[in-house]
Design an enzyme around this catalytic site. Structure first.
Site, PDB file in Angstrom:
ATOM      1  N   LYS A 148       0.852  -1.203   0.000  1.00  0.00           N
ATOM      2  CA  LYS A 148       0.000   0.000   0.000  1.00  0.00           C
ATOM      3  C   LYS A 148       0.885   1.250   0.000  1.00  0.00           C
ATOM      4  O   LYS A 148       0.588   2.231  -0.675  1.00  0.00           O
ATOM      5  CB  LYS A 148      -0.919  -0.034   1.230  1.00  0.00           C
TER       6      LYS A 148
ATOM      7  N   GLU B 277       0.468  14.129   5.419  1.00  0.00           N
ATOM      8  CA  GLU B 277       1.075  12.924   6.015  1.00  0.00           C
ATOM      9  C   GLU B 277       2.413  12.602   5.340  1.00  0.00           C
ATOM     10  O   GLU B 277       2.674  11.450   4.990  1.00  0.00           O
ATOM     11  CB  GLU B 277       0.104  11.742   5.881  1.00  0.00           C
TER      12      GLU B 277
END
Ligand SMILES: NC(=O)c1ccc[n+]([C@@H]2O[C@H](COP(=O)([O-])OP(=O)(O)OC[C@H]3O[C@@H](n4cnc5c(N)ncnc54)[C@H](OP(=O)(O)O)[C@@H]3O)[C@@H](O)[C@H]2O)c1
Length: 292
Positions: A175, A256
């Site tokens: 991911k 992030e």
């Protein structure tokens, strides 16, 4: 059936709450930063209006069986304020965040054995604070442990694809290969189609190859051509899709960057793997955000 607190009721927290309500019988406590009195989630199966308790007070006493964290990776300090009370009876904490450091982020606040890292994948976005649109299935992958199996059980009877996986490490790193290249779109403030260009595609490949090299050094099992597979998938995605880092930048929020690219640089350094493309992406993003 369980009493479940969700800390952070944005996109992922909202969809998770709607799924758990569909399971039937759970008691839901939604822990929010700004006051909320209701939440509606447009799911692929229809509109779900949440029947839940809402609170903005981290010191209020609640007895829960599970805590689900669905804040951004950069909001750990604020999230931790909730955990002291919610976990006081030993409730485990499922962390639904991007990246590969779910446990490390919360280890200062929760015993390590009580933290369940969760790989979450779901096409969804928050339209306004009390309305979320879910455009496809929510995938939730967890390690195959007693905690993982109990978490999956809470989603029985819901449309979520919630399962345990034997090799969680490889799942989260795969991911991250997808997420790492998303920084390009966030840097140039253009949606996903930007990697269709040859030069941007080459840089995306470098970012993903560095990610994959660090992943393998950490023990993840990724296919040899993972970078090509990821880039091809990103080029095939709708050209106007907006990843969450781009959405955060456009909204003037934090990004992030450390969880998605900084970690590749930090762990690469530990393994003696050069990560120049990710280093540059991190430096540029940090400078951009600081300027805002
Ligand atoms: N969006 C996606 O489709 C998607 C897909 C896969 C993975 N992820 C990952 O899932 C995680 C959550 O992302 P998201 O998209 O759901 O983020 P989001 O929509 O920004 O939601 C985060 C929520 O956390 C709340 N929050 C922040 N600090 C808090 C605090 N101290 N107490 C209570 N609530 C607090 C925010 O409150 P405010 O409303 O006040 O901002 C917001 O509602 C991220 O790691 C993201 O990368 C997202």
């Amino acid at each position: 059936m369980a009493r479940i607190a969700i800390v952070g009721v944005g996109t992922i927290g909202g969809v998770t709450a709607a799924l758990l309500q569909q399971a039937g019988g759970h008691e839901l406590l939604l822990c929010t930063r700004r006051p909320m009195s209701g939440l509606a989630v447009e799911t692929p199966d229809g509109l779900v209006k949440l029947r839940a308790s809402f609170t903005t007070n981290p010191t209020e006493t609640f007895n829960v069986d599970w805590v689900i964290v669905a804040t951004k990776a950069y909001d750990v300090a604020g999230t931790a304020k909730w955990l002291e009370q919610l976990c006081s009876n030993g409730a485990p904490v499922a962390v639904l965040q991007n990246g590969v450091e779910h446990r490390e982020r919360f280890a200062p606040y929760v015993p390590m054995e009580k933290i369940l890292p969760v790989m979450v994948d779901c096409p969804a976005e928050r339209q306004v604070p009390d309305r979320v649109r879910q455009r496809g299935v929510m995938h939730l992958k967890v390690p195959d442990s007693a905690l993982g199996r109990d978490f999956v059980k809470q989603f029985t009877g819901t449309p979520a694809d919630a399962t345990t996986v034997p090799d969680f490490l490889s799942v989260v790193w795969r991911k991250l290969c997808f997420n790492s290249a998303g920084v390009l779109s966030a840097l140039v403030l253009q949606p996903a189609g930007v990697v269709r260009g040859e030069a941007m595609g080459d840089v995306a490949l470098q970012i993903i190859r560095e990610c994959a090299a660090v992943a393998r050094a950490e023990g993840a099992n990724l296919e040899e051509n993972v970078a090509d597979v990821v880039l091809a998938a990103q080029r095939a995605a709708p050209a106007d899709s907006v990843n969450s880092m781009l959405a955060d930048r456009q909204a003037g929020r934090s990004v992030e960057i450390d969880a998605r690219n900084g970690v590749i640089v930090r762990l690469g350094r530990r393994h003696g793997i050069a990560t120049p493309a990710n280093s540059m992406a991190v430096a540029l993003m940090e400078a951009m955000v600081a300027k805002v």
